[in-house]
Design a protein around this motif. Structure first.
Motif, PDB file in Angstrom:
ATOM      1  N   ALA A  60       0.836  -1.202   0.000  1.00 45.51           N
ATOM      2  CA  ALA A  60       0.000   0.000   0.000  1.00 45.51           C
ATOM      3  C   ALA A  60       0.870   1.252   0.000  1.00 45.51           C
ATOM      4  N   THR A  61       1.948   1.225   0.769  1.00 43.11           N
ATOM      5  CA  THR A  61       2.858   2.369   0.848  1.00 43.11           C
ATOM      6  C   THR A  61       3.573   2.608  -0.467  1.00 43.11           C
ATOM      7  N   VAL A  62       4.064   1.530  -1.080  1.00 44.87           N
ATOM      8  CA  VAL A  62       4.786   1.714  -2.342  1.00 44.87           C
ATOM      9  C   VAL A  62       3.835   2.173  -3.444  1.00 44.87           C
ATOM     10  N   SER A  63       2.577   1.743  -3.407  1.00 46.28           N
ATOM     11  CA  SER A  63       1.599   2.227  -4.390  1.00 46.28           C
ATOM     12  C   SER A  63       1.362   3.727  -4.217  1.00 46.28           C
ATOM     13  N   SER A  64       1.281   4.166  -2.953  1.00 47.21           N
ATOM     14  CA  SER A  64       1.063   5.591  -2.706  1.00 47.21           C
ATOM     15  C   SER A  64       2.254   6.423  -3.146  1.00 47.21           C
ATOM     16  N   LEU A  66       4.531   5.465  -5.528  1.00 47.90           N
ATOM     17  CA  LEU A  66       4.659   5.376  -6.985  1.00 47.90           C
ATOM     18  C   LEU A  66       3.680   6.302  -7.696  1.00 47.90           C
ATOM     19  N   SER A  67       2.712   6.805  -6.953  1.00 48.42           N
ATOM     20  CA  SER A  67       1.753   7.757  -7.536  1.00 48.42           C
ATOM     21  C   SER A  67       2.456   9.014  -8.039  1.00 48.42           C
ATOM     22  N   VAL A  68       3.723   9.184  -7.696  1.00 46.34           N
ATOM     23  CA  VAL A  68       4.497  10.349  -8.153  1.00 46.34           C
ATOM     24  C   VAL A  68       4.505  10.443  -9.669  1.00 46.34           C
ATOM     25  N   VAL A  69       4.401   9.295 -10.356  1.00 46.11           N
ATOM     26  CA  VAL A  69       4.463   9.330 -11.818  1.00 46.11           C
ATOM     27  C   VAL A  69       3.221   9.995 -12.418  1.00 46.11           C
ATOM     28  N   ILE A  70       2.090   9.959 -11.699  1.00 44.98           N
ATOM     29  CA  ILE A  70       0.844  10.504 -12.232  1.00 44.98           C
ATOM     30  C   ILE A  70       0.921  12.020 -12.420  1.00 44.98           C
ATOM     31  N   PRO A  71       1.227  12.811 -11.373  1.00 40.31           N
ATOM     32  CA  PRO A  71       1.299  14.267 -11.588  1.00 40.31           C
ATOM     33  C   PRO A  71       2.417  14.677 -12.531  1.00 40.31           C
ATOM     34  N   VAL A  72       3.511  13.921 -12.559  1.00 37.93           N
ATOM     35  CA  VAL A  72       4.603  14.255 -13.473  1.00 37.93           C
ATOM     36  C   VAL A  72       4.167  14.056 -14.919  1.00 37.93           C
ATOM     37  N   ILE A  73       3.566  12.907 -15.212  1.00 43.56           N
ATOM     38  CA  ILE A  73       3.117  12.623 -16.578  1.00 43.56           C
ATOM     39  C   ILE A  73       2.021  13.590 -17.007  1.00 43.56           C
ATOM     40  N   LEU A  74       1.056  13.852 -16.117  1.00 38.59           N
ATOM     41  CA  LEU A  74      -0.034  14.760 -16.460  1.00 38.59           C
ATOM     42  C   LEU A  74       0.462  16.192 -16.654  1.00 38.59           C
ATOM     43  N   SER A  75       1.479  16.599 -15.903  1.00 40.32           N
ATOM     44  CA  SER A  75       2.053  17.935 -16.080  1.00 40.32           C
ATOM     45  C   SER A  75       2.762  18.047 -17.421  1.00 40.32           C
ATOM     46  N   ILE A  76       3.397  16.953 -17.843  1.00 40.12           N
ATOM     47  CA  ILE A  76       4.046  16.939 -19.152  1.00 40.12           C
ATOM     48  C   ILE A  76       2.999  17.041 -20.261  1.00 40.12           C
ATOM     49  N   ILE A  77       1.885  16.307 -20.105  1.00 41.95           N
ATOM     50  CA  ILE A  77       0.853  16.270 -21.141  1.00 41.95           C
ATOM     51  C   ILE A  77       0.083  17.588 -21.219  1.00 41.95           C
ATOM     52  N   LEU A 121      -4.837  -1.585  -5.132  1.00 44.43           N
ATOM     53  CA  LEU A 121      -3.521  -0.942  -5.145  1.00 44.43           C
ATOM     54  C   LEU A 121      -3.408   0.048  -6.303  1.00 44.43           C
ATOM     55  N   PHE A 122      -3.968  -0.317  -7.443  1.00 43.07           N
ATOM     56  CA  PHE A 122      -3.957   0.573  -8.602  1.00 43.07           C
ATOM     57  C   PHE A 122      -4.785   1.825  -8.322  1.00 43.07           C
ATOM     58  N   LEU A 123      -5.925   1.652  -7.639  1.00 42.69           N
ATOM     59  CA  LEU A 123      -6.765   2.797  -7.304  1.00 42.69           C
ATOM     60  C   LEU A 123      -6.060   3.732  -6.320  1.00 42.69           C
ATOM     61  N   VAL A 124      -5.252   3.160  -5.418  1.00 41.27           N
ATOM     62  CA  VAL A 124      -4.454   3.989  -4.510  1.00 41.27           C
ATOM     63  C   VAL A 124      -3.497   4.855  -5.314  1.00 41.27           C
ATOM     64  N   LEU A 125      -2.795   4.228  -6.256  1.00 43.77           N
ATOM     65  CA  LEU A 125      -1.841   4.959  -7.094  1.00 43.77           C
ATOM     66  C   LEU A 125      -2.531   6.087  -7.857  1.00 43.77           C
ATOM     67  N   ILE A 126      -3.663   5.770  -8.478  1.00 43.44           N
ATOM     68  CA  ILE A 126      -4.380   6.757  -9.286  1.00 43.44           C
ATOM     69  C   ILE A 126      -4.976   7.861  -8.404  1.00 43.44           C
ATOM     70  N   GLY A 127      -5.630   7.463  -7.303  1.00 39.86           N
ATOM     71  CA  GLY A 127      -6.302   8.436  -6.441  1.00 39.86           C
ATOM     72  C   GLY A 127      -5.342   9.439  -5.831  1.00 39.86           C
ATOM     73  N   PHE A 133      -1.859  15.945  -8.253  1.00 44.01           N
ATOM     74  CA  PHE A 133      -1.918  16.750  -9.467  1.00 44.01           C
ATOM     75  C   PHE A 133      -2.899  17.914  -9.324  1.00 44.01           C
ATOM     76  N   SER A 134      -3.885  17.764  -8.451  1.00 47.95           N
ATOM     77  CA  SER A 134      -4.849  18.854  -8.242  1.00 47.95           C
ATOM     78  C   SER A 134      -4.151  20.109  -7.736  1.00 47.95           C
ATOM     79  N   MET A 135      -3.042  19.938  -6.995  1.00 49.85           N
ATOM     80  CA  MET A 135      -2.280  21.093  -6.537  1.00 49.85           C
ATOM     81  C   MET A 135      -1.644  21.826  -7.725  1.00 49.85           C
TER      82      MET A 135
END
Length: 253
Positions: A60-64, A66-77, A121-127, A133-135
């Motif tokens: 659960a911790t590593v999923s939370s 690894l969520s770092v990739v989400i705001p980085v990718i979305l900021s690039i896009i 676990l995937f939902l943790v990463l995405i959520g 990313f909302s910030m």
């Protein structure tokens, strides 16, 4: 109750920052964004708790993290923040650090995961990733003078949602979890405050990995100093790779 206490204190601090700030402004758009993000924060917490129960603290911790990739990718896009080769290397080292951190926490209990556990676990990463990313969304689309108003609505709405949940489910109010939540509310609101401030100065591909690596290093060092926990082989590797990641992000960051 811990969650309700957390958001109550965080919302109270945000209210004080908003009311005491001479340059604080507000708008209906920021109010609505804050209430959406507050609901997302609450739902992410519930999913994270579910993930711990289903897959254990380590996964659960590593999923939370690894969520770092989400705001980085979305900021690039969406915001065209393109990292250089050094920053891409730093991001890769960050992912390696998170994986090593998982192995440093892992306990072999012989349990097996099913498809539902992986979905959680995937939902943790995405959520958590979208919540972070909302910030960036606020920093890009709203005014910096509305930051305190935004945080007031994020944590104030999360407080309303959590107490509504408690009343609806008729959960008994317990003093100790509530007080622990009060303590956690302080770092919660200020972490968001400084995250938005950092995003005004640095690109997302630098800020988000640094925050996640910083949490890992702080957790490891605090556990060793306060609770006298000895770092295992993977824990030491995570610490060293985390330092390397910070150095890489500091180059032309």
């Amino acid at each position: 109750m811990l969650l309700a206490g957390n958001y109550f204190i965080a919302g109270s601090i945000a209210a004080y920052l908003f009311l005491s700030g001479s340059k604080s402004t507000y708008s209906i758009e920021t109010l609505l964004l804050g209430w959406i993000v507050g609901l997302l924060f609450l739902l992410s917490f519930f999913v994270f708790a579910k993930a711990i129960a289903a897959a254990g603290t380590a996964l659960a911790t590593v999923s939370s993290r690894l969520s770092v990739v989400i705001p980085v990718i979305l900021s690039i896009i969406f915001f065209k923040e393109l990292p250089g080769m050094v920053q891409i290397s730093g991001l890769l080292v960050t992912v390696i650090t998170i994986v090593l951190f998982y192995f440093s926490l892992k306990r072999l209990d012989g349990g097996k995961l099913n498809i539902n556990d992986f979905i959680i676990l995937f939902l943790v990463l995405i959520g958590i990733g979208i919540g972070d990313f909302s910030m960036k969304i606020f920093q890009q689309l709203r005014f910096e003078s509305e930051k305190n108003f935004f945080l007031l609505n994020v944590f104030g709405s999360a407080c309303v949602y959590s107490f509504t949940f408690i009343l609806f489910r008729k959960i008994k109010v317990e003093k100790k979890p509530l007080l622990r939540g009060f303590v956690l509310g302080f770092p919660n609101v200020f972490s968001s405050f400084f995250l938005i401030s950092a995003l005004h100065e640095l690109p997302a591909y630098t800020v988000y990995p640094l925050v996640n690596v910083g949490i890992i290093i702080f957790t490891s060092v605090a556990a060793a100093m306060i609770w006298r926990e000895r770092l295992n082989f993977f824990g030491k590797l995570a610490l060293y790779s985390g330092i390397i990641a910070i150095i890489l992000f500091g180059i032309n960051g």
